[in-house]
Design a protein around this motif. Structure first.
Motif, PDB file in Angstrom:
ATOM      1  N   ILE A 197       0.822  -1.210   0.000  1.00  0.00           N
ATOM      2  CA  ILE A 197       0.000   0.000   0.000  1.00  0.00           C
ATOM      3  C   ILE A 197       0.856   1.260   0.000  1.00  0.00           C
ATOM      4  CG2 ILE A 197      -1.687   1.331   1.344  1.00  0.00           C
ATOM      5  CD1 ILE A 197      -2.976  -1.060   0.100  1.00  0.00           C
ATOM      6  N   THR A 198       1.946   1.237   0.726  1.00  0.00           N
ATOM      7  CA  THR A 198       2.738   2.461   0.921  1.00  0.00           C
ATOM      8  C   THR A 198       3.941   2.576  -0.006  1.00  0.00           C
ATOM      9  OG1 THR A 198       4.054   1.388   2.666  1.00  0.00           O
ATOM     10  CG2 THR A 198       2.072   2.580   3.352  1.00  0.00           C
ATOM     11  N   ARG A 199       4.152   1.614  -0.899  1.00  0.00           N
ATOM     12  CA  ARG A 199       5.381   1.617  -1.709  1.00  0.00           C
ATOM     13  C   ARG A 199       5.472   2.826  -2.626  1.00  0.00           C
ATOM     14  NH1 ARG A 199       4.100  -0.190  -6.864  1.00  0.00           N
ATOM     15  NH2 ARG A 199       2.018  -1.118  -7.034  1.00  0.00           N
ATOM     16  N   LEU A 200       4.332   3.434  -2.992  1.00  0.00           N
ATOM     17  CA  LEU A 200       4.360   4.606  -3.861  1.00  0.00           C
ATOM     18  C   LEU A 200       4.280   5.917  -3.081  1.00  0.00           C
ATOM     19  CD1 LEU A 200       2.106   3.339  -6.799  1.00  0.00           C
ATOM     20  CD2 LEU A 200       4.599   3.402  -6.655  1.00  0.00           C
ATOM     21  N   GLY A 201       4.431   5.809  -1.783  1.00  0.00           N
ATOM     22  CA  GLY A 201       4.435   7.016  -0.964  1.00  0.00           C
ATOM     23  C   GLY A 201       3.302   7.038   0.036  1.00  0.00           C
ATOM     24  N   PRO A 202       3.449   7.860   1.072  1.00  0.00           N
ATOM     25  CA  PRO A 202       2.415   7.941   2.101  1.00  0.00           C
ATOM     26  C   PRO A 202       1.174   8.647   1.567  1.00  0.00           C
ATOM     27  CG  PRO A 202       4.081   9.611   2.479  1.00  0.00           C
ATOM     28  CD  PRO A 202       4.583   8.763   1.347  1.00  0.00           C
ATOM     29  N   PRO A 203       0.012   8.348   2.139  1.00  0.00           N
ATOM     30  CA  PRO A 203      -1.204   9.039   1.696  1.00  0.00           C
ATOM     31  C   PRO A 203      -1.210  10.492   2.154  1.00  0.00           C
ATOM     32  CG  PRO A 203      -1.672   7.676   3.611  1.00  0.00           C
ATOM     33  CD  PRO A 203      -0.259   7.371   3.197  1.00  0.00           C
ATOM     34  N   GLN A 204      -1.835  11.329   1.345  1.00  0.00           N
ATOM     35  CA  GLN A 204      -2.026  12.727   1.738  1.00  0.00           C
ATOM     36  C   GLN A 204      -3.342  12.925   2.477  1.00  0.00           C
ATOM     37  OE1 GLN A 204      -1.170  13.585  -2.509  1.00  0.00           O
ATOM     38  NE2 GLN A 204      -0.095  15.384  -1.736  1.00  0.00           N
ATOM     39  N   HIS A 205      -4.241  11.977   2.338  1.00  0.00           N
ATOM     40  CA  HIS A 205      -5.536  12.056   3.016  1.00  0.00           C
ATOM     41  C   HIS A 205      -5.970  10.638   3.352  1.00  0.00           C
ATOM     42  CE1 HIS A 205      -9.909  13.838   2.978  1.00  0.00           C
ATOM     43  NE2 HIS A 205      -9.524  13.430   4.171  1.00  0.00           N
ATOM     44  N   ALA A 206      -6.216  10.377   4.630  1.00  0.00           N
ATOM     45  CA  ALA A 206      -6.650   9.057   5.088  1.00  0.00           C
ATOM     46  C   ALA A 206      -8.111   9.121   5.508  1.00  0.00           C
ATOM     47  CB  ALA A 206      -5.788   8.596   6.258  1.00  0.00           C
ATOM     48  N   GLY A 228     -26.374  15.300  10.057  1.00  0.00           N
ATOM     49  CA  GLY A 228     -26.381  15.275   8.602  1.00  0.00           C
ATOM     50  C   GLY A 228     -25.074  14.806   7.998  1.00  0.00           C
ATOM     51  N   PRO A 229     -25.083  14.468   6.701  1.00  0.00           N
ATOM     52  CA  PRO A 229     -23.899  13.889   6.064  1.00  0.00           C
ATOM     53  C   PRO A 229     -22.746  14.864   5.880  1.00  0.00           C
ATOM     54  CG  PRO A 229     -25.604  14.310   4.429  1.00  0.00           C
ATOM     55  CD  PRO A 229     -26.232  14.552   5.767  1.00  0.00           C
ATOM     56  N   TYR A 230     -23.012  16.171   5.935  1.00  0.00           N
ATOM     57  CA  TYR A 230     -21.958  17.142   5.665  1.00  0.00           C
ATOM     58  C   TYR A 230     -21.192  17.584   6.920  1.00  0.00           C
ATOM     59  CZ  TYR A 230     -24.148  17.342   1.113  1.00  0.00           C
ATOM     60  OH  TYR A 230     -24.665  17.004  -0.125  1.00  0.00           O
ATOM     61  N   ALA A 231     -21.580  17.080   8.065  1.00  0.00           N
ATOM     62  CA  ALA A 231     -20.831  17.386   9.292  1.00  0.00           C
ATOM     63  C   ALA A 231     -19.455  16.718   9.230  1.00  0.00           C
ATOM     64  CB  ALA A 231     -21.601  16.890  10.515  1.00  0.00           C
ATOM     65  N   ASP A 232     -18.430  17.434   9.662  1.00  0.00           N
ATOM     66  CA  ASP A 232     -17.087  16.849   9.705  1.00  0.00           C
ATOM     67  C   ASP A 232     -17.032  15.802  10.814  1.00  0.00           C
ATOM     68  OD1 ASP A 232     -16.084  18.379   7.651  1.00  0.00           O
ATOM     69  OD2 ASP A 232     -15.352  19.970   8.974  1.00  0.00           O
ATOM     70  N   ARG A 233     -16.587  14.616  10.449  1.00  0.00           N
ATOM     71  CA  ARG A 233     -16.464  13.543  11.429  1.00  0.00           C
ATOM     72  C   ARG A 233     -15.082  12.918  11.301  1.00  0.00           C
ATOM     73  NH1 ARG A 233     -21.791  13.244   9.562  1.00  0.00           N
ATOM     74  NH2 ARG A 233     -23.361  13.355  11.232  1.00  0.00           N
ATOM     75  N   ARG A 234     -14.423  12.739  12.442  1.00  0.00           N
ATOM     76  CA  ARG A 234     -13.086  12.162  12.444  1.00  0.00           C
ATOM     77  C   ARG A 234     -12.961  11.141  13.564  1.00  0.00           C
ATOM     78  NH1 ARG A 234     -12.390  17.460  11.152  1.00  0.00           N
ATOM     79  NH2 ARG A 234     -11.291  17.851   9.171  1.00  0.00           N
ATOM     80  N   LEU A 235     -12.121  10.170  13.312  1.00  0.00           N
ATOM     81  CA  LEU A 235     -11.722   9.225  14.345  1.00  0.00           C
ATOM     82  C   LEU A 235     -10.248   9.444  14.616  1.00  0.00           C
ATOM     83  CD1 LEU A 235     -12.206   6.731  16.154  1.00  0.00           C
ATOM     84  CD2 LEU A 235     -11.555   5.315  14.183  1.00  0.00           C
ATOM     85  N   THR A 236      -9.912   9.786  15.856  1.00  0.00           N
ATOM     86  CA  THR A 236      -8.501   9.961  16.225  1.00  0.00           C
ATOM     87  C   THR A 236      -8.004   8.702  16.921  1.00  0.00           C
ATOM     88  OG1 THR A 236      -8.974  10.898  18.415  1.00  0.00           O
ATOM     89  CG2 THR A 236      -8.892  12.437  16.543  1.00  0.00           C
ATOM     90  N   ARG A 237      -6.741   8.399  16.708  1.00  0.00           N
ATOM     91  CA  ARG A 237      -6.195   7.213  17.360  1.00  0.00           C
ATOM     92  C   ARG A 237      -6.117   7.422  18.867  1.00  0.00           C
ATOM     93  NH1 ARG A 237      -0.937   4.216  17.985  1.00  0.00           N
ATOM     94  NH2 ARG A 237      -1.745   2.120  18.442  1.00  0.00           N
ATOM     95  N   GLY A 238      -5.848   8.661  19.288  1.00  0.00           N
ATOM     96  CA  GLY A 238      -5.806   8.921  20.718  1.00  0.00           C
ATOM     97  C   GLY A 238      -7.152   8.640  21.379  1.00  0.00           C
ATOM     98  N   GLY A 239      -8.225   9.071  20.728  1.00  0.00           N
ATOM     99  CA  GLY A 239      -9.557   8.812  21.265  1.00  0.00           C
ATOM    100  C   GLY A 239      -9.885   7.332  21.289  1.00  0.00           C
ATOM    101  N   LEU A 285      -1.186   6.473  11.107  1.00  0.00           N
ATOM    102  CA  LEU A 285      -2.259   7.463  10.983  1.00  0.00           C
ATOM    103  C   LEU A 285      -2.724   7.914  12.367  1.00  0.00           C
ATOM    104  CD1 LEU A 285      -4.349   5.540   8.315  1.00  0.00           C
ATOM    105  CD2 LEU A 285      -2.666   7.350   7.886  1.00  0.00           C
ATOM    106  N   GLU A 286      -2.736   9.205  12.589  1.00  0.00           N
ATOM    107  CA  GLU A 286      -3.226   9.743  13.855  1.00  0.00           C
ATOM    108  C   GLU A 286      -4.718  10.050  13.802  1.00  0.00           C
ATOM    109  OE1 GLU A 286      -1.673   9.841  16.766  1.00  0.00           O
ATOM    110  OE2 GLU A 286      -0.077   8.800  15.686  1.00  0.00           O
ATOM    111  N   GLU A 287      -5.254  10.227  12.596  1.00  0.00           N
ATOM    112  CA  GLU A 287      -6.691  10.457  12.480  1.00  0.00           C
ATOM    113  C   GLU A 287      -7.181  10.018  11.110  1.00  0.00           C
ATOM    114  OE1 GLU A 287      -7.288  14.646  13.126  1.00  0.00           O
ATOM    115  OE2 GLU A 287      -7.119  15.088  10.990  1.00  0.00           O
ATOM    116  N   LEU A 288      -8.483   9.733  11.053  1.00  0.00           N
ATOM    117  CA  LEU A 288      -9.161   9.353   9.824  1.00  0.00           C
ATOM    118  C   LEU A 288     -10.395  10.223   9.665  1.00  0.00           C
ATOM    119  CD1 LEU A 288      -9.100   5.490  10.345  1.00  0.00           C
ATOM    120  CD2 LEU A 288      -7.888   6.666   8.512  1.00  0.00           C
ATOM    121  N   ASP A 289     -10.590  10.791   8.479  1.00  0.00           N
ATOM    122  CA  ASP A 289     -11.860  11.437   8.172  1.00  0.00           C
ATOM    123  C   ASP A 289     -12.873  10.359   7.830  1.00  0.00           C
ATOM    124  OD1 ASP A 289     -11.198  14.094   8.548  1.00  0.00           O
ATOM    125  OD2 ASP A 289     -10.460  14.345   6.511  1.00  0.00           O
TER     126      ASP A 289
END
Length: 319
Positions: A197-206, A228-239, A285-289
């Motif tokens: 997955i990472t051989r072509l470089g790290p992701p810019q957005h996870a 609603g679907p347009y609210a920003d939602r994230r999962l942090t690894r710390g959480g 990854l420290e967070e995921l959208d």
């Protein structure tokens, strides 16, 4: 046009009615679903039980009645890992076709990853650059990464939350030894694909998709569904790390009381959290959208793309 997407998954059989046309986002109009948990209705030979098949046929038949009532002009039916990996999968497909007239298309794990990736790319757009998407289903974990609409790499691992729960965490409260064994197993499986997955470089957005990730994000403080679907939602690894010991000590009933966690998914939540933590750790990854679109939307978008062929387009205006 009004389309119906029939999604036969490992946890849920979901018939979603959408209003859609090329060049526009599909708009949900009606939802008809049942938590059949086919991945848990397997006999000792790995075949979907007679009870499971009867429930599946019954829900598909009811979905067809919904389609007629709601004015659906075309149905896009597909099945994922529960049917794909069942010992009697072909027999189940024949019975569904014979009793309902619906011919389910069985997606490979890579197809699931690619179509989900397409939906995520369309949702977030080209500004995401090199995009990584993780999706935890009932039977499998899909991972896809790339800078375009088709990922460079798409893979599927047998790390679905339902599958892992049934094998490793069947008790009401997790056994510590089983938990350690599961964690070791999950990390070993994910580690086999990290280099690819990472051989072509790290992701810019996870990004993360699926009900499991949505519930984990809600558990750790993301906006509720009614925002609603347009609210920003994230999962942090710390959480997530802060919650893992608590989840491990909870009964299934106690997990079901967590805001945003459904009763039907409460038993699988711990296994899903272990997979999410391992993936975030191994990919750095420290967070995921969290994206509201996933596989069903990918199916719809691919269909709309096929309709919007060059032959169907009007000639460009000339001066």
């Amino acid at each position: 046009m009004r389309l119906g997407v029939l999604d036969v998954g490992s946890n849920t059989v979901h018939f979603l009615v959408v209003d859609a046309h090329p060049g526009a986002a599909p708009v949900p109009a009606y939802s008809h679903k049942a938590e059949l948990r086919l991945a848990e209705l397997l006999d000792e030979d790995g075949a979907i039980s007679e009870t499971g098949v009867e429930r599946l046929v019954g829900h598909i038949a009811s979905s067809l009645r919904v389609a007629e009532d709601k004015g659906v002009v075309d149905i896009l039916p597909f099945a994922t890992s529960a049917v794909r990996e069942a010992a009697n999968g072909e027999a189940v497909l024949r019975r569904v076709a014979a009793e309902t007239g619906v011919e389910l298309r069985v997606l490979s794990g890579q197809d699931e990853a690619r179509l989900t990736f397409l939906a995520v790319r369309r949702w977030f757009g080209w500004s995401s650059g090199r995009l990584l998407n993780l999706d935890i289903g009932g039977g499998s974990l899909e991972i896809a990464c790339g800078p375009d609409e088709q990922p460079d790499v798409a893979c599927s691992l047998p790390l679905g939350a339902g599958r892992l729960t049934a094998r490793w965490l069947p008790e009401d409260i997790a056994d510590p030894d089983g938990l350690r064994d599961l964690r070791r197993h999950v990390r070993a499986e994910i580690a086999t694909v990290v280099g690819e997955i990472t051989r072509l470089g790290p992701p810019q957005h996870a990004v993360a998709t699926s009900k499991t990730f949505k519930q984990l994000a809600r558990m750790t403080g993301a906006a509720p569904a009614d925002a609603g679907p347009y609210a920003d939602r994230r999962l942090t690894r710390g959480g997530l790390l802060a919650w893992l010991p608590r989840l491990s000590a909870m009964t299934v009933a106690q997990r079901a009381q967590i805001p945003g966690v459904s009763e039907g998914r409460a038993k699988q939540l711990l296994a899903g959290a272990i997979v999410a933590d391992a993936a975030m750790d191994l990919f750095g990854l420290e967070e995921l959208d969290v994206c509201p679109w996933a596989l069903r939307e990918g199916i719809i978008l691919r269909r709309l793309d096929a309709m919007d062929s060059p032959a169907d387009r009007r000639p460009a205006l000339t001066s």
